[in-house]
Design a protein around this motif. Sequence first.
Motif, short mmCIF file in Angstrom:
data_model
loop_
_atom_site.label_atom_id
_atom_site.label_comp_id
_atom_site.label_asym_id
_atom_site.label_seq_id
_atom_site.Cartn_x
_atom_site.Cartn_y
_atom_site.Cartn_z
N PRO A 55 0.79 -1.23 0.00
CA PRO A 55 0.00 0.00 0.00
C PRO A 55 0.83 1.29 0.00
CG PRO A 55 -0.94 -1.58 1.53
CD PRO A 55 0.37 -2.15 1.07
N THR A 56 2.06 1.23 0.50
CA THR A 56 2.92 2.41 0.47
C THR A 56 4.24 2.07 -0.19
OG1 THR A 56 4.04 2.04 2.58
CG2 THR A 56 1.92 3.21 2.66
N GLU A 57 4.87 3.11 -0.72
CA GLU A 57 6.16 2.92 -1.40
C GLU A 57 7.21 2.39 -0.42
OE1 GLU A 57 7.73 3.00 -5.19
OE2 GLU A 57 5.77 3.75 -4.62
N SER A 58 7.22 2.90 0.80
CA SER A 58 8.22 2.45 1.77
C SER A 58 8.01 0.98 2.14
CB SER A 58 8.22 3.33 3.02
OG SER A 58 6.98 3.27 3.69
N GLU A 59 6.76 0.54 2.23
CA GLU A 59 6.49 -0.88 2.50
C GLU A 59 6.93 -1.76 1.33
OE1 GLU A 59 2.56 -1.80 4.80
OE2 GLU A 59 2.24 0.03 3.61
N ALA A 60 6.62 -1.32 0.12
CA ALA A 60 7.00 -2.10 -1.07
C ALA A 60 8.52 -2.22 -1.16
CB ALA A 60 6.43 -1.46 -2.33
N THR A 61 9.22 -1.14 -0.87
CA THR A 61 10.68 -1.16 -0.89
C THR A 61 11.24 -2.05 0.20
OG1 THR A 61 10.73 1.06 -1.84
CG2 THR A 61 12.74 0.30 -0.75
N ALA A 62 10.67 -1.95 1.40
CA ALA A 62 11.14 -2.78 2.52
C ALA A 62 10.91 -4.26 2.25
CB ALA A 62 10.44 -2.35 3.81
N ALA A 82 16.37 -2.76 -6.22
CA ALA A 82 15.47 -2.15 -7.21
C ALA A 82 15.95 -2.40 -8.64
CB ALA A 82 15.33 -0.65 -6.95
N GLY A 83 17.20 -2.76 -8.81
CA GLY A 83 17.69 -3.12 -10.13
C GLY A 83 17.24 -4.51 -10.57
N ALA A 84 16.74 -5.30 -9.63
CA ALA A 84 16.31 -6.67 -9.94
C ALA A 84 14.82 -6.90 -9.73
CB ALA A 84 17.08 -7.66 -9.07
N VAL A 85 14.17 -5.97 -9.03
CA VAL A 85 12.75 -6.12 -8.68
C VAL A 85 12.03 -4.82 -9.06
CG1 VAL A 85 11.11 -6.47 -6.78
CG2 VAL A 85 13.32 -7.64 -6.74
N ARG A 86 10.89 -4.94 -9.71
CA ARG A 86 10.07 -3.77 -10.01
C ARG A 86 9.30 -3.42 -8.74
NH1 ARG A 86 10.91 -0.57 -14.44
NH2 ARG A 86 11.21 -1.84 -16.29
N ILE A 87 9.56 -2.26 -8.17
CA ILE A 87 9.00 -1.87 -6.88
C ILE A 87 8.14 -0.63 -7.06
CG2 ILE A 87 9.53 -1.13 -4.53
CD1 ILE A 87 12.33 -2.44 -4.94
N SER A 88 6.87 -0.72 -6.65
CA SER A 88 6.00 0.44 -6.65
C SER A 88 4.73 0.14 -5.86
CB SER A 88 5.61 0.85 -8.06
OG SER A 88 4.78 2.00 -8.02
N ALA A 89 4.23 1.15 -5.16
CA ALA A 89 2.94 1.07 -4.48
C ALA A 89 1.81 1.49 -5.42
CB ALA A 89 2.95 1.97 -3.24
N ASP A 90 2.15 2.01 -6.57
CA ASP A 90 1.17 2.54 -7.52
C ASP A 90 0.76 1.48 -8.54
OD1 ASP A 90 -0.35 4.03 -9.26
OD2 ASP A 90 1.30 5.32 -9.91
N PRO A 91 -0.48 1.00 -8.46
CA PRO A 91 -0.92 0.00 -9.44
C PRO A 91 -0.75 0.48 -10.89
CG PRO A 91 -2.48 0.09 -7.64
CD PRO A 91 -1.51 1.24 -7.45
N ALA A 92 -0.95 1.77 -11.14
CA ALA A 92 -0.80 2.30 -12.50
C ALA A 92 0.63 2.14 -13.00
CB ALA A 92 -1.22 3.76 -12.56
#
Length: 125
Positions: free
Chosen positions: A26-33, A71-81
């Motif tokens: 739900p949040t960018e920081s959670e997705a990154t973590a 982030a170079g190996a995983v697509r990370i985003s909280a934004d579904p769009a």
Amino acid sequence: REVVAAYRDNGGRGTVALQLHLSWAPTESEATAIAHDQWRTNVFAQPLSLDLDTPEHFDLASQEVTQETVAGAVRISADPAQHVQWLGEYTEMGFDEIYLHHVGQDQQPFLDTFATEVLPQVLES
């Protein structure tokens, strides 16, 4: 794009598939973590990736792995769009099938969000 073109240009007629490692929350920081916690041990090139014998060795080797490296190996985003956009780009590259691998352990929020907010938009385009 180059791999797909090389395959097709040299007679490849079968399905071109991609496994996409991604992290959504739900949040960018959670997705990154989530991505950093679950995928930081999967960014090593050979021979290191082949020479680590135990999970403890992977943990030690990954202590200095940054979120940017993951982030170079995983697509990370909280934004579904954003995920819709990335999937559209891979489709435009010529991939016939895209297998989504959410690297987090809790799959249900990912499944619910992608079922309602991502995949319907990808399938429409």
